[in-house]
Design a protein around this motif. Sequence first.
Motif: not given
Length: 344
Positions: A190-192, A228-229, A238-242
């Motif tokens: 991705s661009l990110e 990042f996504d 949890c919540d797919r959040d690092l």
Amino acid sequence: MMPLLRWPLRVLGALAVLVLLALAVGWVATRGEYPLPRTVVDDPALPSATLNGVKLHVRTFGDPASPTVVVVHGGPGNDFRYLLPLAGLQDRYHVVFYDQRGSGLSERVPDSLLTLDAFYGELDAVVDRYGSGRPVRIVGHSWGAMLASGYAGRHPEKVARLVLAEPGMLTSETAKLLMAETHGMMPKPSLEVARLGARAFLQSLHVDGPDADARRDFFAATLMTAPFDGHPTAGYYCDRDLRTASLASWRFGARVAPALFSQAKGPDGTWSVDFVRGVERLRQKVLFLVGGCDTVLGEAMQRRHAAHFREAELAVIPGAGHTMFGEKPEESLAAVLRYFAEER
């Protein structure tokens, strides 16, 4: 023909100038101090031990006369800093932490010394040095749980109790499942991701030592811990959040994982791993510790792993992801202590 070539050559030349200009601007924009700690080779103040010819960063807690617990960190390439909540076991146990070769604050070694057999031998040397001739309790996390499982199969007589906290892959079958879930441990393009990678690379150019591995270590650690996504390990948390993870570390060893993965991955992309060979010889129950939020290495994956052992128990830590010892330290320590108390 020459006039026809001039236009594309001019375009390529202009693009080259733009790229160089962008690199120069980026290099200036990322100027700053990016210090990395020295390893035990360069910092004599760090607690260390030389085992199998490699100088390792080692810390111990508790009375050496108490039963020994050896903590084996993940990665490959991480260090034991994020597992320090396990020092809470010191009231009853002698707790030993060590950074594996090429990892954390331990000595950087040539790739030829980053073999699976070398890591097994290193763990065995730690057990022999700090176990005082008695079987030890081992707590392994992630890659460290894989290593601990394989070690227990090789040396069941040296293992009194075994805690495997979300091993990533113990067989070729679960390796295939893990790689499918994590896109081969690579971020989705991705661009990110391109922007983060470019920035981390430019920042790494400003890293001034303390050794030849410093820039590569910095670059790898920066990308691995950035939320990042499309992050390959997002499903671990949890919540797919690092940002919910407990990823504290001193320094990442960037060369370790590629060296080990290259030995396990065939030219056709298939994985050949076996960290359960010999584990049927373990007579004691094994504890699998699982983060309730982890959808990749969580309960379903660990039940597959547990099936290879004569007796296994799964303890799920609610509200925790892959780094459960830092996210939910009290609950995780309580599960380990309950299991140790059952020792026969």
